[in-house]
Design a protein around this motif. Sequence first.
Motif, PDB file in Angstrom:
ATOM      1  N   VAL A   1       0.855  -1.188   0.000  1.00 64.50           N
ATOM      2  CA  VAL A   1       0.000   0.000   0.000  1.00 64.50           C
ATOM      3  C   VAL A   1       0.886   1.232   0.000  1.00 64.50           C
ATOM      4  CG1 VAL A   1      -1.807   1.264   1.223  1.00 64.50           C
ATOM      5  CG2 VAL A   1      -1.805  -1.242   1.241  1.00 64.50           C
ATOM      6  N   ARG A   2       0.737   2.085  -1.015  1.00 63.06           N
ATOM      7  CA  ARG A   2       1.537   3.301  -1.109  1.00 63.06           C
ATOM      8  C   ARG A   2       0.861   4.472  -0.413  1.00 63.06           C
ATOM      9  NH1 ARG A   2       5.566   3.117  -4.614  1.00 63.06           N
ATOM     10  NH2 ARG A   2       6.375   4.604  -3.093  1.00 63.06           N
ATOM     11  N   PHE A   3      -0.447   4.589  -0.566  1.00 64.07           N
ATOM     12  CA  PHE A   3      -1.205   5.567   0.212  1.00 64.07           C
ATOM     13  C   PHE A   3      -2.680   5.206   0.174  1.00 64.07           C
ATOM     14  CE2 PHE A   3      -0.495   7.649  -3.977  1.00 64.07           C
ATOM     15  CZ  PHE A   3      -1.794   7.848  -4.406  1.00 64.07           C
ATOM     16  N   GLN A   4      -3.415   5.735   1.170  1.00 65.50           N
ATOM     17  CA  GLN A   4      -4.838   5.421   1.342  1.00 65.50           C
ATOM     18  C   GLN A   4      -5.660   6.702   1.399  1.00 65.50           C
ATOM     19  OE1 GLN A   4      -5.700   3.355   5.003  1.00 65.50           O
ATOM     20  NE2 GLN A   4      -7.785   4.127   5.099  1.00 65.50           N
ATOM     21  N   SER A   5      -6.740   6.744   0.641  1.00 65.11           N
ATOM     22  CA  SER A   5      -7.742   7.803   0.728  1.00 65.11           C
ATOM     23  C   SER A   5      -7.140   9.197   0.582  1.00 65.11           C
ATOM     24  CB  SER A   5      -8.530   7.699   2.044  1.00 65.11           C
ATOM     25  OG  SER A   5      -9.664   8.542   2.019  1.00 65.11           O
ATOM     26  N   PHE A   6      -6.247   9.359  -0.406  1.00 65.21           N
ATOM     27  CA  PHE A   6      -5.726  10.696  -0.715  1.00 65.21           C
ATOM     28  C   PHE A   6      -6.768  11.451  -1.527  1.00 65.21           C
ATOM     29  CE2 PHE A   6      -3.845  13.233  -4.183  1.00 65.21           C
ATOM     30  CZ  PHE A   6      -3.450  14.321  -3.425  1.00 65.21           C
ATOM     31  N   LYS A   7      -7.079  12.669  -1.084  1.00 62.89           N
ATOM     32  CA  LYS A   7      -8.048  13.509  -1.791  1.00 62.89           C
ATOM     33  C   LYS A   7      -7.374  14.812  -2.186  1.00 62.89           C
ATOM     34  CE  LYS A   7     -12.886  14.932  -1.558  1.00 62.89           C
ATOM     35  NZ  LYS A   7     -14.147  14.768  -0.800  1.00 62.89           N
ATOM     36  N   PRO A   8      -7.266  15.087  -3.484  1.00 60.94           N
ATOM     37  CA  PRO A   8      -6.596  16.318  -3.911  1.00 60.94           C
ATOM     38  C   PRO A   8      -7.242  17.559  -3.296  1.00 60.94           C
ATOM     39  CG  PRO A   8      -6.984  14.861  -5.782  1.00 60.94           C
ATOM     40  CD  PRO A   8      -7.728  14.285  -4.627  1.00 60.94           C
ATOM     41  N   GLU A   9      -6.397  18.484  -2.840  1.00 58.37           N
ATOM     42  CA  GLU A   9      -6.899  19.735  -2.298  1.00 58.37           C
ATOM     43  C   GLU A   9      -7.265  20.660  -3.459  1.00 58.37           C
ATOM     44  OE1 GLU A   9      -4.546  21.613   0.659  1.00 58.37           O
ATOM     45  OE2 GLU A   9      -4.174  19.768   1.768  1.00 58.37           O
ATOM     46  N   SER A  10      -8.528  21.029  -3.539  1.00 57.15           N
ATOM     47  CA  SER A  10      -8.987  21.791  -4.704  1.00 57.15           C
ATOM     48  C   SER A  10      -9.848  22.998  -4.316  1.00 57.15           C
ATOM     49  CB  SER A  10      -9.816  20.878  -5.616  1.00 57.15           C
ATOM     50  OG  SER A  10     -10.903  20.309  -4.886  1.00 57.15           O
ATOM     51  N   GLY A  11     -10.032  23.232  -3.032  1.00 60.12           N
ATOM     52  CA  GLY A  11     -10.859  24.360  -2.606  1.00 60.12           C
ATOM     53  C   GLY A  11     -12.344  24.092  -2.648  1.00 60.12           C
ATOM     54  N   LEU A  12     -12.755  22.845  -2.927  1.00 60.66           N
ATOM     55  CA  LEU A  12     -14.159  22.505  -2.947  1.00 60.66           C
ATOM     56  C   LEU A  12     -14.700  22.394  -1.520  1.00 60.66           C
ATOM     57  CD1 LEU A  12     -14.170  19.736  -5.730  1.00 60.66           C
ATOM     58  CD2 LEU A  12     -14.887  22.126  -5.981  1.00 60.66           C
ATOM     59  N   GLU A  13     -16.003  22.584  -1.364  1.00 58.32           N
ATOM     60  CA  GLU A  13     -16.613  22.414  -0.055  1.00 58.32           C
ATOM     61  C   GLU A  13     -16.567  20.951   0.360  1.00 58.32           C
ATOM     62  OE1 GLU A  13     -21.196  22.346  -0.211  1.00 58.32           O
ATOM     63  OE2 GLU A  13     -20.643  23.474  -2.004  1.00 58.32           O
ATOM     64  N   GLN A  14     -16.745  20.697   1.642  1.00 56.69           N
ATOM     65  CA  GLN A  14     -16.718  19.320   2.149  1.00 56.69           C
ATOM     66  C   GLN A  14     -17.971  18.576   1.707  1.00 56.69           C
ATOM     67  OE1 GLN A  14     -15.931  19.015   6.317  1.00 56.69           O
ATOM     68  NE2 GLN A  14     -16.162  16.800   6.383  1.00 56.69           N
ATOM     69  N   SER A  15     -17.773  17.350   1.252  1.00 53.70           N
ATOM     70  CA  SER A  15     -18.895  16.551   0.773  1.00 53.70           C
ATOM     71  C   SER A  15     -19.706  15.981   1.915  1.00 53.70           C
ATOM     72  CB  SER A  15     -18.391  15.415  -0.125  1.00 53.70           C
ATOM     73  OG  SER A  15     -17.570  14.537   0.615  1.00 53.70           O
ATOM     74  N   LYS A  16     -20.965  15.690   1.647  1.00 51.43           N
ATOM     75  CA  LYS A  16     -21.815  14.966   2.591  1.00 51.43           C
ATOM     76  C   LYS A  16     -21.655  13.481   2.311  1.00 51.43           C
ATOM     77  CE  LYS A  16     -25.368  18.571   3.057  1.00 51.43           C
ATOM     78  NZ  LYS A  16     -25.024  19.513   1.988  1.00 51.43           N
ATOM     79  N   ASP A  17     -21.342  12.710   3.341  1.00 50.02           N
ATOM     80  CA  ASP A  17     -21.021  11.300   3.149  1.00 50.02           C
ATOM     81  C   ASP A  17     -21.651  10.504   4.294  1.00 50.02           C
ATOM     82  OD1 ASP A  17     -19.931   8.977   2.134  1.00 50.02           O
ATOM     83  OD2 ASP A  17     -17.952   9.329   3.015  1.00 50.02           O
ATOM     84  N   GLY A  18     -22.949  10.245   4.191  1.00 51.40           N
ATOM     85  CA  GLY A  18     -23.655   9.547   5.248  1.00 51.40           C
ATOM     86  C   GLY A  18     -23.901   8.097   4.897  1.00 51.40           C
ATOM     87  N   ALA A  19     -25.151   7.678   5.029  1.00 50.28           N
ATOM     88  CA  ALA A  19     -25.514   6.297   4.694  1.00 50.28           C
ATOM     89  C   ALA A  19     -25.221   6.038   3.219  1.00 50.28           C
ATOM     90  CB  ALA A  19     -26.988   6.061   5.004  1.00 50.28           C
ATOM     91  N   ASN A  20     -24.823   4.811   2.902  1.00 52.45           N
ATOM     92  CA  ASN A  20     -24.553   4.501   1.492  1.00 52.45           C
ATOM     93  C   ASN A  20     -24.772   3.016   1.233  1.00 52.45           C
ATOM     94  OD1 ASN A  20     -21.950   3.071   2.024  1.00 52.45           O
ATOM     95  ND2 ASN A  20     -21.332   5.116   2.706  1.00 52.45           N
TER      96      ASN A  20
END
Length: 263
Positions: A244-263
Amino acid sequence: MAALRLLALSIITGSCSSFTLGADGKNAAPAKMCEVEKIPILDEVPKGYKRLFMVRHGEVINPGGDRPVYYGAMDVSLSPLGELEAIEAASYLSRFDLQHVASSPLSRAMFGAQKVCDNQSNSDDVVIFDGFKELDRGAWCGKTKDEIGADMLARFDACDESVTPGDGGESYPTLKSRVIASRDDLLEMTDVGKASAIVSHLQVTRAMLSDALGMDVKEMASLKIATASITCVDYCSATGNQVVRFQSFKPESGLEQSKDGAN
């Protein structure tokens, strides 16, 4: 819990910091994190290895509206923010030469996969794998966490298959089996020394990452995978060793935080 985790370490000499694994460092090959561009700096694919980038789709429009419900394998749409997140993930991956771009058959993943493919000069069309479809929640689709019940969800996460929802619902072991089979098919298509990408879902990415970390399937639900984030794993073609080289990297882009609830 003995499960391995990816931990961000403190900044080291110069402008870069490192990501590595906890515990005894099993499966660790740290990718440096550039403090200027805020992106992982990856070496070339190691000799004898193949590389997979695992991308989760962006934020969706929850079908329950203001009462977030579980949707699983339902074909729900990306939100406008989710589309922008997917575009940012594709932009990061444009710096790599990808041999194949694979996707779940669900539209929220296919959107991101097409964006990745559009940014590649040599990649063929998106390859669809049914095995990368999200976990089927069966009879739980359209229900909130409260309606399902905290105890039922806890037993489900612990892989008590007696609480697997009806109407075609899947357990984590069932999901992981089909996901790993499709992952292996994609690895077979990918040449040694090359990289491919998969755009799929939360539980699908957890299945592949937990396998790479050697985690028990009962611990899979503890893995944090952000919307439109990227996970990178190298695979040895001779031994099957996973790094594993990296996990859950999210590019910084100035976007608002996403809603991530039930799925």
